[in-house]
Write a protein that holds these residues in place. Structure first.
Motif, mmCIF file in Angstrom:
data_model
loop_
_atom_site.group_PDB
_atom_site.id
_atom_site.type_symbol
_atom_site.label_atom_id
_atom_site.label_comp_id
_atom_site.label_asym_id
_atom_site.label_seq_id
_atom_site.Cartn_x
_atom_site.Cartn_y
_atom_site.Cartn_z
ATOM 1 N N ASP A 192 39.847 58.427 34.214
ATOM 2 C CA ASP A 192 40.051 57.221 33.415
ATOM 3 C C ASP A 192 40.809 56.158 34.213
ATOM 4 O OD1 ASP A 192 41.820 55.527 31.528
ATOM 5 O OD2 ASP A 192 40.330 56.357 30.165
ATOM 6 N N THR A 196 46.550 52.352 30.786
ATOM 7 C CA THR A 196 47.743 52.371 31.633
ATOM 8 C C THR A 196 48.779 53.295 31.015
ATOM 9 O OG1 THR A 196 47.372 50.114 32.396
ATOM 10 C CG2 THR A 196 49.606 50.979 32.608
ATOM 11 N N THR A 235 47.017 54.308 35.930
ATOM 12 C CA THR A 235 45.943 54.943 35.170
ATOM 13 C C THR A 235 45.824 56.402 35.609
ATOM 14 O OG1 THR A 235 44.260 54.401 36.811
ATOM 15 C CG2 THR A 235 44.693 52.754 35.083
ATOM 16 N N ARG A 267 45.683 51.567 24.827
ATOM 17 C CA ARG A 267 45.473 51.160 26.215
ATOM 18 C C ARG A 267 46.767 51.060 27.013
ATOM 19 N NH1 ARG A 267 40.972 46.944 28.433
ATOM 20 N NH2 ARG A 267 41.247 47.458 30.633
ATOM 21 N N ASP A 268 47.840 50.561 26.393
ATOM 22 C CA ASP A 268 49.108 50.413 27.131
ATOM 23 C C ASP A 268 50.248 50.387 26.126
ATOM 24 O OD1 ASP A 268 51.335 49.680 28.594
ATOM 25 O OD2 ASP A 268 50.309 48.158 29.771
#
Length: 307
Positions: A192, A196, A235, A267-268
């Motif tokens: 992936d 992050t 990542t 995602r983060d």
């Protein structure tokens, strides 16, 4: 004597916390485990309210660290009731028992209580979990607050550290695929490159928890919510590349630009750690240094390359 009960001391974080607290002179540390009860750990099923009440009444701890949880998002998605039993109901049970003897409770939560769309996240930002794991941990935070006013939630991100098997952490679980990708004729290992993460070393977390416990022992108890996180964004593809470098392996890794996870993940979710930093609590070991130590000291050998 200051007494700390570490609930879930056989797990990835629980072992690190027990090791760190054992080094603190003058403290009594009482570790528990559900199944792995060797090495002086007391057997305790935290889903059994009577057993929890009996344990707390017998030990009379000054503080309890809850490191036990169902932390695997895919498992939580498939069996949310089982996840709730550990991540919500057990927290309520432990906190209620702790209230009877005046013990401070530190409960571990996750960055997955946020949806990952607006990092960094401060302790007072509104949670919005995307999956069953995040929902269960958020409910666990609320269960603690409802059960005692003498507790604190510590939110943490992706953890890694000394392991008994590679699957204990989503960081070290990459090792077998990294090694296999080097084999002649092997396909590149997909990794992936969309989300992050902030991999955080469990001995560093244990050091921060010790600092929080020292605050409590000194009468400066931390309540509410705190957060701790590593500060190196990467990542899984970048994590895998750095693991391969530490192993001196010319791995064949294939970055995936879009999420391919069956369970939705943020995602983060970078966590702001300023509350603990302002108290002088915490440390951060560089990832490359820490992962080299993990790989060198793991109880599970690095897989051999096929001949």
């Amino acid at each position: 004597m200051f007494t700390v009960a570490v609930i879930g001391a056989s797990g990835l974080l629980g072992r690190a916390v027990t090791r760190e607290l054992d080094a603190r002179a003058g403290w009594r540390v009482v570790p528990t485990a559900h199944r792995r009860t060797q090495a002086r750990r007391t057997a305790l099923d935290i889903r059994d309210s009577a057993a929890v009440a009996s344990f707390v009444d017998r030990v009379r701890p000054d503080a309890i660290v809850i490191a036990a949880a169902e932390r695997r998002p895919d498992i939580c998605e498939r069996d949310p009731q089982a996840a709730r039993a550990l991540n919500v109901d057990a927290v309520r049970t432990i906190a209620s028992a702790a209230r009877q003897c005046g013990a401070w409770v530190l409960s571990i939560s996750t960055d997955y209580v946020f949806n990952g769309s607006a990092p960094p996240y401060r302790i007072d930002d509104s949670p919005a979990p995307l999956n069953a794991y995040g929902h269960s941990k958020l409910e666990g935070e609320r269960a603690l607050a409802e059960s005692t006013d003498f507790g604190c939630v510590l939110r943490l991100p992706l953890l890694y550290g000394p392991v008994v098997d590679w699957s204990e952490s989503a960081v070290t679980s990459l090792v077998p695929a990294i090694v296999a990708s080097k084999a002649p004729g092997a396909s590149p290992a997909p990794m992936d490159a969309w989300a992050t993460r902030y991999p955080t070393y469990t001995p560093d977390v244990a050091y921060a928890i010790r600092g929080m416990l020292e605050q409590h022992a000194d009468g400066k108890t931390i309540r509410g919510i705190a957060q701790w996180s590593g500060d190196e964004p990467m990542t899984k593809f970048e994590i895998a590349s750095r693991i391969a470098r530490a192993l001196c392996i010319d791995a064949r890794l294939e970055p995936q630009a879009a999420s391919v996870e069956a369970t939705p993940r943020p995602r983060d979710c970078h966590l702001d750690s300023s509350r603990l930093e302002a108290l002088g609590i915490g440390r951060r070991t560089p990832f490359d240094v820490a992962i080299a130590d993990v790989l060198a000291g793991s109880l599970e050998p690095v897989p051999a390359l096929p001949r």
